[in-house]
Design an enzyme around this catalytic site. Structure first.
Site, PDB file in Angstrom:
ATOM      1  N   GLY A  46      11.460   3.740 -12.532  1.00 22.45           N
ATOM      2  CA  GLY A  46      11.976   2.406 -12.828  1.00 22.45           C
ATOM      3  C   GLY A  46      11.337   1.307 -12.019  1.00 22.45           C
ATOM      4  O   GLY A  46      11.666   0.134 -12.206  1.00 22.45           O
ATOM      5  N   HIS A  47      10.404   1.636 -11.122  1.00 25.90           N
ATOM      6  CA  HIS A  47       9.813   0.619 -10.225  1.00 25.90           C
ATOM      7  C   HIS A  47       8.308   0.794 -10.122  1.00 25.90           C
ATOM      8  O   HIS A  47       7.813   1.307  -9.127  1.00 25.90           O
ATOM      9  CB  HIS A  47      10.450   0.728  -8.847  1.00 25.90           C
ATOM     10  CG  HIS A  47      10.253  -0.497  -7.994  1.00 25.90           C
ATOM     11  ND1 HIS A  47       9.202  -0.652  -7.127  1.00 25.90           N
ATOM     12  CD2 HIS A  47      10.987  -1.629  -7.882  1.00 25.90           C
ATOM     13  CE1 HIS A  47       9.308  -1.814  -6.504  1.00 25.90           C
ATOM     14  NE2 HIS A  47      10.388  -2.423  -6.948  1.00 25.90           N
ATOM     15  N   PHE A  48       7.563   0.364 -10.957  1.00 26.68           N
ATOM     16  CA  PHE A  48       7.798  -0.194 -12.291  1.00 26.68           C
ATOM     17  C   PHE A  48       7.147   0.767 -13.274  1.00 26.68           C
ATOM     18  O   PHE A  48       6.087   1.307 -12.957  1.00 26.68           O
ATOM     19  CB  PHE A  48       7.168  -1.580 -12.397  1.00 26.68           C
ATOM     20  CG  PHE A  48       7.745  -2.553 -11.373  1.00 26.68           C
ATOM     21  CD1 PHE A  48       8.972  -3.149 -11.591  1.00 26.68           C
ATOM     22  CD2 PHE A  48       7.060  -2.836 -10.213  1.00 26.68           C
ATOM     23  CE1 PHE A  48       9.504  -4.049 -10.665  1.00 26.68           C
ATOM     24  CE2 PHE A  48       7.589  -3.727  -9.281  1.00 26.68           C
ATOM     25  CZ  PHE A  48       8.811  -4.337  -9.498  1.00 26.68           C
ATOM     26  N   VAL A  53       4.999   1.094  -8.128  1.00 24.47           N
ATOM     27  CA  VAL A  53       4.886   0.528  -6.789  1.00 24.47           C
ATOM     28  C   VAL A  53       6.069   1.058  -5.978  1.00 24.47           C
ATOM     29  O   VAL A  53       7.213   1.011  -6.437  1.00 24.47           O
ATOM     30  CB  VAL A  53       4.940  -1.020  -6.828  1.00 24.47           C
ATOM     31  CG1 VAL A  53       4.945  -1.597  -5.419  1.00 24.47           C
ATOM     32  CG2 VAL A  53       3.782  -1.586  -7.635  1.00 24.47           C
TER      33      VAL A  53
END
Length: 142
Positions: A46-48, A53
């Site tokens: 989810g990041h990203f 990252v």
């Protein structure tokens, strides 16, 4: 110090244990650890999703865990203690940390007073600073 010893000293477990190995230690004065950053980390979903990252807060957490390992070496507290984060000051982020990076985590003791350790920390990749902060921790008996 290998992962087994780290797991004896820190209460964290996967996926929240963010120190893989201690490379160097100057008995309570300085500690150099590492975290291998892989695409398998759960936060990358989810990041990203299209540009993975490592979240800055997790870099700070890795530095905090390194700080606790350093404080543990410098401490007269019994082996039944847990080290707790007290504060983070002067946090700065200089570059992104991405899958495939080897994050070097350095902690240098600035002072120890009344049960509080104040430590200067730096996270770097390939000799370039990714993040830095002053981190404070304390020990509490279990």
């Amino acid at each position: 110090m290998d992962i087994n010893r780290i797991m004896e000293l820190l209460p964290h477990r996967y996926p929240f244990l963010l120190v893989d190995r201690v490379l160097e230690s100057d008995q309570g004065e300085r500690l150099l650890a590492m975290k291998n950053v892989t695409m398998n980390e759960p936060f990358f979903q989810g990041h990203f999703p299209n540009k993975p990252v490592m979240p800055g807060v997790l870099i700070i957490e890795a530095l905090a865990q390194t700080t606790c390992l350093l404080a543990n070496e410098a401490s007269e507290v019994s082996g039944n203690a847990i080290y707790l984060l007290v504060g983070v000051d002067k946090a700065r982020f200089k570059r992104q940390v991405i899958p495939g990076d080897q994050l070097l985590l350095e902690a240098k003791l600035l002072k120890h007073k009344r049960g509080i350790w104040v430590v200067s920390t730096t996270a770097s990749v390939d000799g370039k600073v990714a993040a830095s902060a002053e981190i404070m921790c304390t020990a509490r008996e279990l």
